[in-house]
Scaffold this motif. Structure first.
Motif, PDB file in Angstrom:
ATOM      1  N   VAL A 235       0.857  -1.189   0.000  1.00  0.00           N
ATOM      2  CA  VAL A 235       0.000   0.000   0.000  1.00  0.00           C
ATOM      3  C   VAL A 235       0.892   1.238   0.000  1.00  0.00           C
ATOM      4  CG1 VAL A 235      -1.797   1.273   1.224  1.00  0.00           C
ATOM      5  CG2 VAL A 235      -1.772  -1.230   1.292  1.00  0.00           C
ATOM      6  N   SER A 236       0.699   2.126  -0.950  1.00  0.00           N
ATOM      7  CA  SER A 236       1.565   3.296  -1.089  1.00  0.00           C
ATOM      8  C   SER A 236       1.406   4.258   0.082  1.00  0.00           C
ATOM      9  CB  SER A 236       1.257   4.044  -2.385  1.00  0.00           C
ATOM     10  OG  SER A 236       1.557   3.232  -3.500  1.00  0.00           O
ATOM     11  N   ALA A 237       2.522   4.852   0.485  1.00  0.00           N
ATOM     12  CA  ALA A 237       2.508   5.852   1.557  1.00  0.00           C
ATOM     13  C   ALA A 237       1.677   7.058   1.131  1.00  0.00           C
ATOM     14  CB  ALA A 237       3.933   6.283   1.882  1.00  0.00           C
ATOM     15  N   ARG A 238       1.048   7.684   2.115  1.00  0.00           N
ATOM     16  CA  ARG A 238       0.266   8.899   1.832  1.00  0.00           C
ATOM     17  C   ARG A 238       0.370   9.833   3.037  1.00  0.00           C
ATOM     18  NH1 ARG A 238      -3.852  10.272  -1.632  1.00  0.00           N
ATOM     19  NH2 ARG A 238      -4.055   8.123  -2.380  1.00  0.00           N
ATOM     20  N   GLU A 239       0.756  11.063   2.773  1.00  0.00           N
ATOM     21  CA  GLU A 239       0.801  12.035   3.851  1.00  0.00           C
ATOM     22  C   GLU A 239      -0.615  12.374   4.315  1.00  0.00           C
ATOM     23  OE1 GLU A 239       3.481  15.386   3.669  1.00  0.00           O
ATOM     24  OE2 GLU A 239       4.699  14.371   2.147  1.00  0.00           O
ATOM     25  N   GLN A 240      -0.695  12.780   5.572  1.00  0.00           N
ATOM     26  CA  GLN A 240      -1.984  13.119   6.162  1.00  0.00           C
ATOM     27  C   GLN A 240      -2.540  14.407   5.549  1.00  0.00           C
ATOM     28  OE1 GLN A 240      -4.913  12.545   7.244  1.00  0.00           O
ATOM     29  NE2 GLN A 240      -4.187  11.501   9.098  1.00  0.00           N
ATOM     30  N   PHE A 241      -3.860  14.484   5.424  1.00  0.00           N
ATOM     31  CA  PHE A 241      -4.499  15.711   4.967  1.00  0.00           C
ATOM     32  C   PHE A 241      -4.229  16.825   5.981  1.00  0.00           C
ATOM     33  CE2 PHE A 241      -7.232  12.316   3.166  1.00  0.00           C
ATOM     34  CZ  PHE A 241      -7.017  12.594   1.816  1.00  0.00           C
ATOM     35  N   LYS A 242      -3.863  17.981   5.491  1.00  0.00           N
ATOM     36  CA  LYS A 242      -3.470  19.072   6.380  1.00  0.00           C
ATOM     37  C   LYS A 242      -4.565  19.478   7.365  1.00  0.00           C
ATOM     38  CE  LYS A 242       0.210  20.951   3.501  1.00  0.00           C
ATOM     39  NZ  LYS A 242       0.711  22.118   2.731  1.00  0.00           N
ATOM     40  N   PRO A 243      -5.846  19.529   6.937  1.00  0.00           N
ATOM     41  CA  PRO A 243      -6.881  19.888   7.921  1.00  0.00           C
ATOM     42  C   PRO A 243      -6.936  18.911   9.099  1.00  0.00           C
ATOM     43  CG  PRO A 243      -7.732  20.126   5.702  1.00  0.00           C
ATOM     44  CD  PRO A 243      -6.404  19.442   5.573  1.00  0.00           C
ATOM     45  N   ILE A 244      -6.765  17.610   8.836  1.00  0.00           N
ATOM     46  CA  ILE A 244      -6.771  16.626   9.926  1.00  0.00           C
ATOM     47  C   ILE A 244      -5.517  16.768  10.774  1.00  0.00           C
ATOM     48  CG2 ILE A 244      -6.665  14.157  10.458  1.00  0.00           C
ATOM     49  CD1 ILE A 244      -8.481  13.675   8.058  1.00  0.00           C
ATOM     50  N   ALA A 245      -4.372  16.961  10.123  1.00  0.00           N
ATOM     51  CA  ALA A 245      -3.111  17.098  10.854  1.00  0.00           C
ATOM     52  C   ALA A 245      -3.111  18.301  11.785  1.00  0.00           C
ATOM     53  CB  ALA A 245      -1.945  17.197   9.871  1.00  0.00           C
ATOM     54  N   SER A 246      -3.966  19.260  11.514  1.00  0.00           N
ATOM     55  CA  SER A 246      -3.991  20.488  12.313  1.00  0.00           C
ATOM     56  C   SER A 246      -4.881  20.389  13.545  1.00  0.00           C
ATOM     57  CB  SER A 246      -4.458  21.660  11.445  1.00  0.00           C
ATOM     58  OG  SER A 246      -5.828  21.512  11.089  1.00  0.00           O
ATOM     59  N   ILE A 247      -5.612  19.282  13.695  1.00  0.00           N
ATOM     60  CA  ILE A 247      -6.551  19.159  14.817  1.00  0.00           C
ATOM     61  C   ILE A 247      -5.906  18.334  15.931  1.00  0.00           C
ATOM     62  CG2 ILE A 247      -8.855  18.479  15.557  1.00  0.00           C
ATOM     63  CD1 ILE A 247      -9.707  18.514  12.611  1.00  0.00           C
ATOM     64  N   PRO A 248      -5.501  18.979  17.030  1.00  0.00           N
ATOM     65  CA  PRO A 248      -4.876  18.225  18.130  1.00  0.00           C
ATOM     66  C   PRO A 248      -5.773  17.093  18.623  1.00  0.00           C
ATOM     67  CG  PRO A 248      -4.608  20.572  18.456  1.00  0.00           C
ATOM     68  CD  PRO A 248      -5.565  20.410  17.303  1.00  0.00           C
ATOM     69  N   PHE A 249      -5.135  16.039  19.062  1.00  0.00           N
ATOM     70  CA  PHE A 249      -5.741  14.818  19.599  1.00  0.00           C
ATOM     71  C   PHE A 249      -6.489  14.023  18.535  1.00  0.00           C
ATOM     72  CE2 PHE A 249      -8.913  12.352  22.084  1.00  0.00           C
ATOM     73  CZ  PHE A 249      -7.999  11.515  22.712  1.00  0.00           C
ATOM     74  N   VAL A 250      -7.435  14.635  17.833  1.00  0.00           N
ATOM     75  CA  VAL A 250      -8.189  13.917  16.792  1.00  0.00           C
ATOM     76  C   VAL A 250      -7.243  13.303  15.768  1.00  0.00           C
ATOM     77  CG1 VAL A 250      -9.841  14.196  14.893  1.00  0.00           C
ATOM     78  CG2 VAL A 250     -10.287  15.286  17.108  1.00  0.00           C
ATOM     79  N   ARG A 251      -6.196  14.029  15.395  1.00  0.00           N
ATOM     80  CA  ARG A 251      -5.262  13.563  14.369  1.00  0.00           C
ATOM     81  C   ARG A 251      -4.584  12.248  14.735  1.00  0.00           C
ATOM     82  NH1 ARG A 251      -1.315  18.750  15.369  1.00  0.00           N
ATOM     83  NH2 ARG A 251      -0.673  18.238  17.506  1.00  0.00           N
ATOM     84  N   ASN A 252      -4.465  11.963  16.033  1.00  0.00           N
ATOM     85  CA  ASN A 252      -3.843  10.717  16.474  1.00  0.00           C
ATOM     86  C   ASN A 252      -4.581   9.476  15.980  1.00  0.00           C
ATOM     87  OD1 ASN A 252      -1.623  11.192  18.806  1.00  0.00           O
ATOM     88  ND2 ASN A 252      -3.149  12.815  18.897  1.00  0.00           N
ATOM     89  N   PHE A 253      -5.904   9.571  15.852  1.00  0.00           N
ATOM     90  CA  PHE A 253      -6.722   8.422  15.486  1.00  0.00           C
ATOM     91  C   PHE A 253      -6.623   8.075  14.003  1.00  0.00           C
ATOM     92  CE2 PHE A 253      -8.535   9.970  19.409  1.00  0.00           C
ATOM     93  CZ  PHE A 253      -8.868   8.808  20.089  1.00  0.00           C
ATOM     94  N   PHE A 254      -6.127   9.027  13.192  1.00  0.00           N
ATOM     95  CA  PHE A 254      -6.106   8.836  11.737  1.00  0.00           C
ATOM     96  C   PHE A 254      -4.715   8.978  11.136  1.00  0.00           C
ATOM     97  CE2 PHE A 254     -10.139  10.728  13.094  1.00  0.00           C
ATOM     98  CZ  PHE A 254     -11.008   9.707  12.743  1.00  0.00           C
ATOM     99  N   THR A 255      -3.706   9.122  11.982  1.00  0.00           N
ATOM    100  CA  THR A 255      -2.324   9.273  11.535  1.00  0.00           C
ATOM    101  C   THR A 255      -1.547   8.039  11.963  1.00  0.00           C
ATOM    102  OG1 THR A 255      -2.454  11.682  11.729  1.00  0.00           O
ATOM    103  CG2 THR A 255      -0.255  10.700  11.696  1.00  0.00           C
ATOM    104  N   THR A 256      -1.078   7.263  11.006  1.00  0.00           N
ATOM    105  CA  THR A 256      -0.448   5.976  11.336  1.00  0.00           C
ATOM    106  C   THR A 256       1.043   6.084  11.577  1.00  0.00           C
ATOM    107  OG1 THR A 256      -0.112   5.406   9.008  1.00  0.00           O
ATOM    108  CG2 THR A 256      -2.191   4.708  10.019  1.00  0.00           C
ATOM    109  N   CYS A 257       1.637   7.237  11.262  1.00  0.00           N
ATOM    110  CA  CYS A 257       3.076   7.382  11.464  1.00  0.00           C
ATOM    111  C   CYS A 257       3.449   8.855  11.531  1.00  0.00           C
ATOM    112  CB  CYS A 257       3.841   6.709  10.321  1.00  0.00           C
ATOM    113  SG  CYS A 257       5.636   6.769  10.479  1.00  0.00           S
ATOM    114  N   MET A 258       4.421   9.157  12.404  1.00  0.00           N
ATOM    115  CA  MET A 258       4.986  10.501  12.488  1.00  0.00           C
ATOM    116  C   MET A 258       6.489  10.441  12.247  1.00  0.00           C
ATOM    117  SD  MET A 258       2.550  12.678  13.119  1.00  0.00           S
ATOM    118  CE  MET A 258       3.661  14.071  13.353  1.00  0.00           C
ATOM    119  N   TYR A 259       7.000  11.412  11.491  1.00  0.00           N
ATOM    120  CA  TYR A 259       8.438  11.624  11.349  1.00  0.00           C
ATOM    121  C   TYR A 259       8.772  12.987  11.956  1.00  0.00           C
ATOM    122  CZ  TYR A 259       9.336   7.886   7.853  1.00  0.00           C
ATOM    123  OH  TYR A 259       9.488   6.693   7.194  1.00  0.00           O
ATOM    124  N   TYR A 260       9.868  13.045  12.724  1.00  0.00           N
ATOM    125  CA  TYR A 260      10.335  14.290  13.307  1.00  0.00           C
ATOM    126  C   TYR A 260      11.853  14.400  13.180  1.00  0.00           C
ATOM    127  CZ  TYR A 260       5.972  15.018  16.012  1.00  0.00           C
ATOM    128  OH  TYR A 260       4.667  15.232  16.407  1.00  0.00           O
TER     129      TYR A 260
END
Length: 265
Positions: A235-260
């Motif tokens: 399954v190809s990688a896909r970055e998170q939609f910016k509106p979802i990424a901007s919502i604290p806590f909620v974004r955790n449920f739909f974001t499968t990976c973080m890079y920092y």
């Protein structure tokens, strides 16, 4: 249903190599375009696959893991880099006094890939890493947020149903443990999953620790589909939609990976 790579070290190593070469390395290179000669340490290096592309680029690498058996596996895959001294593989705790004595202020890049979510007292280790960084050094983290569908690593379950159920790891501890036992999971799997439940980390908690330990985030990327899924599931990688990424806590449920990438202030 334990996935094939959980049982096949060579497959696991190659998946690490491919993911590192295609995603981790380009992310790091946004901060360090020229890699040749950089000193790199990976904490929890396992089979060494993440380090392989960095070695190919001319980095001087140290791989550290608490499990001697995994260090021996890494030596079997990366033995060509050992005689020259370009790579050292060490079974040791990075808190050990002699480790700090040898490597204080040594590393331009420290890597924790799929590691921080397994480490107790995450604040302690993130603070400790400062002592191992060179003056220009940064730390790379890649991890699944705890609240994402399989943030509890339940995919390691032997039971096919349990391995596929999203969010089951969010059950209260007694109910989660009881469910694992009810479906026949072995004691070592139950123990591992309960440990992950104790150490799993959210986006907000990670960033709070980073600020409290006086780092700044130099680069951040949200993935809706984890890059490693390309090699595990096709399954190809896909970055998170910016509106979802901007919502604290909620974004955790739909974001499968973080890079920092982070560095001391």
């Amino acid at each position: 249903m334990s996935l094939e790579h959980h049982k096949d070290a060579t497959l696991r190593y190659q998946q690490q190599v491919d993911n590192s070469r295609d995603y981790v390395l380009p992310f790091i290179q946004q901060e360090f375009p020229q890699l040749d000669g950089l000193r790199v340490m990976e904490v929890g290096c396992g089979e060494g696959g993440v380090l392989t592309p960095l070695l190919e680029k001319g980095c001087q690498c140290v791989g550290v893991d608490l499990a001697p058996a995994r260090i021996e596996l890494a030596k079997s895959y990366l033995g060509n880099y050992l005689p020259s001294g370009q790579l050292r593989l060490i079974a040791k705790n990075i808190y050990d006094v002699d480790f700090l004595g040898e490597f204080r202020n040594s590393f331009d890049i420290i890597i924790l890939k799929d590691a921080i979510e397994h480490i107790p007292d995450q604040e302690k280790i993130i603070g400790h890493l400062k002592q191992l960084l060179s003056p220009r050094g940064q730390v790379y983290f890649g991890f699944p947020p705890w609240y994402m569908p399989h943030g509890g690593h339940q995919q390691i379950c032997a039971n096919r149903f349990l391995s596929m159920v999203p969010y089951i790891h969010l059950l209260p501890r007694p109910l989660y443990k009881g469910t694992l036992r009810l479906f026949g999971e072995e004691n070592d799997i139950v123990s591992e999953l309960m440990d992950v439940k104790s150490t799993g980390i959210s986006i907000e908690r990670f960033e709070k620790i980073v600020r409290r330990q006086q780092y700044k985030i130099t680069r951040r990327r949200f993935y809706m589909i984890n890059p490693i899924y390309k090699y595990k599931f096709g399954v190809s990688a896909r970055e998170q939609f910016k509106p979802i990424a901007s919502i604290p806590f909620v974004r955790n449920f739909f974001t499968t990976c973080m890079y920092y990438m982070i560095k001391p202030e």
